[in-house]
Scaffold this active site. Structure first.
Site, PDB file in Angstrom:
ATOM      1  CB  ALA A   1      -0.968  -0.036   1.178  1.00  0.00           C
TER       2      ALA A   1
ATOM      3  NE  ARG B   1      -2.833  -4.303  -6.786  1.00  0.00           N
ATOM      4  CZ  ARG B   1      -2.167  -5.018  -5.866  1.00  0.00           C
ATOM      5  NH1 ARG B   1      -0.956  -4.662  -5.506  1.00  0.00           N
ATOM      6  NH2 ARG B   1      -2.725  -6.071  -5.309  1.00  0.00           N
TER       7      ARG B   1
ATOM      8  CG  ASP C   1      -3.404  -3.444   1.139  1.00  0.00           C
ATOM      9  OD1 ASP C   1      -3.047  -4.450   1.785  1.00  0.00           O
ATOM     10  OD2 ASP C   1      -2.776  -3.007   0.163  1.00  0.00           O
TER      11      ASP C   1
HETATM   12  O1  MRU Z   1      -1.162  -7.270  -3.297  1.00  0.00           O
HETATM   13  P1  MRU Z   1      -0.086  -6.570  -2.517  1.00  0.00           P
HETATM   14  O2  MRU Z   1       1.198  -7.315  -2.508  1.00  0.00           O
HETATM   15  O3  MRU Z   1       0.065  -5.137  -2.928  1.00  0.00           O
HETATM   16  O4  MRU Z   1      -0.638  -6.570  -1.035  1.00  0.00           O
HETATM   17  C1  MRU Z   1       0.156  -6.017  -0.028  1.00  0.00           C
HETATM   18  C2  MRU Z   1      -0.384  -6.212   1.330  1.00  0.00           C
HETATM   19  O5  MRU Z   1      -1.436  -6.770   1.519  1.00  0.00           O
HETATM   20  C3  MRU Z   1       0.397  -5.603   2.446  1.00  0.00           C
HETATM   21  O6  MRU Z   1       0.230  -6.340   3.611  1.00  0.00           O
HETATM   22  C4  MRU Z   1      -0.076  -4.175   2.694  1.00  0.00           C
HETATM   23  O7  MRU Z   1      -0.107  -3.444   1.507  1.00  0.00           O
HETATM   24  C5  MRU Z   1       0.787  -3.464   3.661  1.00  0.00           C
HETATM   25  S1  MRU Z   1       2.395  -3.165   3.006  1.00  0.00           S
HETATM   26  C6  MRU Z   1       3.243  -2.228   4.105  1.00  0.00           C
END
Ligand code: MRU
Length: 373
Positions: free
Chosen positions: A62, A108, A263
């Site tokens: 995120a 996204r 997120d």
């Molecule tokens: O699909 P992604 O890899 O973007 O998902 C990431 C996550 O779910 C993380 O746990 C979240 O973004 C926190 S990252 C500091």
């Protein structure tokens, strides 16, 4: 690293792992699809390329998505500079700007940091535009680029500072022993340090004895590929486990805490994070194990009362049906690939943020921390 053009812009505080950096010409993104086998930087010098890099998860996590989107606005306007004629009407540039933001926002849907960063860029854009005449000369455009560049860099620097602060605050409460984490929340997922993984890193640097269980995190394998890669570089002891091992390890007393990122967090504490997080939280509750969510303030969605309104990204079936380009399911098999789930606030022990630890009742304490009451 492949050759790059221009002088790198990279804030202080990014150390061992550089998830991305940029120059006046382009944004360079460490292609996370290729890790840990290859460390290759992808050159994004257009709106389309920045958009693809986020959509296809060359960069993910995120906070990282938010920072890259902010830089993406600058890259896109720079790209545009070669196409426009001056004088340029303000209205036209405003329309162009809206299109850029719309495109990046469609990359996204779940991580709120993306929209938060774009909103910051939008505010700065309009603030600067208000000081210009209705027809812009090249010098106005260049001034605008300068201001947007500064704001994108500020977003990145603030994230780094927030990460270190979360590390300090969370590092103090994380117990010693076995700590389980899901997905990747380290330098790769942020401006360069980490949220949940930053807390683990900080705690270990402070001398705590911690061994990390790394959920492999099917299907993109953020745990097995990315978290394991980061922990190896940091020389932090860890073992990768399959996503379905957590319950049994908890039963055997081999998990002292679970710590994950987020997120999007609603005002009642409901939290969207990588698919599988909800199951971990249920298991942790059953076994009486603390379940911590670490996230910067930018991950809280001020407009959402509860988690039901969080859009959940559904990704391509092939991510599940294939493993490293080999099909693992029968030819006609279909798959459902939800990328995130929502964990109800009641399963969360506390949030670790750069403004401190938020404990229940979340309905009141989150609002207080965000300055909404
Ligand atoms: O699909 P992604 O890899 O973007 O998902 C990431 C996550 O779910 C993380 O746990 C979240 O973004 C926190 S990252 C500091």
């Amino acid at each position: 690293m492949r050759k790059f053009r221009g002088t790198p812009i990279i804030p202080e505080g990014v150390d061992l792992i550089k998830p991305f950096f940029w120059t006046e010409q382009a944004l360079y993104i460490l292609d996370q699809r290729k890790l840990p086998l290859q460390e290759v930087y992808y050159e994004a010098n257009s709106l389309k390329k920045v958009y693809v890099a986020i959509r296809d998860m060359l960069v993910r996590g995120a906070p990282a998505i938010g920072i890259v989107a902010g830089i993406g606005v600058f890259i896109a306007l720079k790209e545009n500079l070669n196409r426009v004629n001056f004088p340029l009407s303000r209205k036209r540039l405003e329309r162009e700007f809206d299109k850029i933001v719309e495109k990046l926002a469609s990359s996204r849907p779940t991580a709120v940091n993306l929209f938060w960063a774009l909103e910051r860029m939008r505010k700065v854009f309009h603030g600067e535009m208000a000081t210009f005449p209705s027809n812009l000369e090249r010098e106005h455009y260049e001034k605008l680029l300068e201001v947007l560049k500064k704001e994108a860099l500020r977003i990145w620097e603030e994230d780094l500072r927030a990460n270190r602060e979360m590390g300090r605050i969370g590092g103090a409460i994380l117990p010693e022993g076995y700590v389980l984490t899901h997905c990747n929340t380290g330098a790769l997922a942020t401006g360069g340090y980490g949220t949940a993984l930053g807390v683990i890193r900080f705690a270990i640097e402070q001398g705590k004895k911690i061994q990390v269980w790394v959920d492999e995190t099917r299907p993109f394998l953020q745990g097995a590929r990315l978290t394991a890669w980061e922990l190896s570089k940091l020389k932090i002891p860890f073992k990768i486990i399959t996503d379905n091992s957590a319950g049994f390890l908890m039963k055997k007393g081999l998990v002292q805490a679970v710590i994950v990122g987020a997120d999007r967090i609603a005002l009642n504490g409901d939290t969207a994070n990588k698919i599988g997080t909800y199951a971990l939280a249920v298991l942790a509750k059953y076994h009486g194990i603390p379940f911590y969510v670490t996230a910067p303030i930018a991950t809280f969605d001020h407009s959402l009362e509860k988690g039901e309104g969080i859009p959940i990204e559904e990704r391509a079936e092939k991510e599940v049906l294939f493993c490293h380009r080999s099909r693992v399911a029968p030819q006609k098999a279909r798959a459902l690939n939800l990328a995130f789930d929502v964990t109800p606030g009641e399963l969360i022990t506390a949030f670790i943020t750069e403004r401190g630890v938020i404990e229940p009742p979340f309905e009141i304490n989150i609002r207080r921390t965000l300055g909404l009451v």
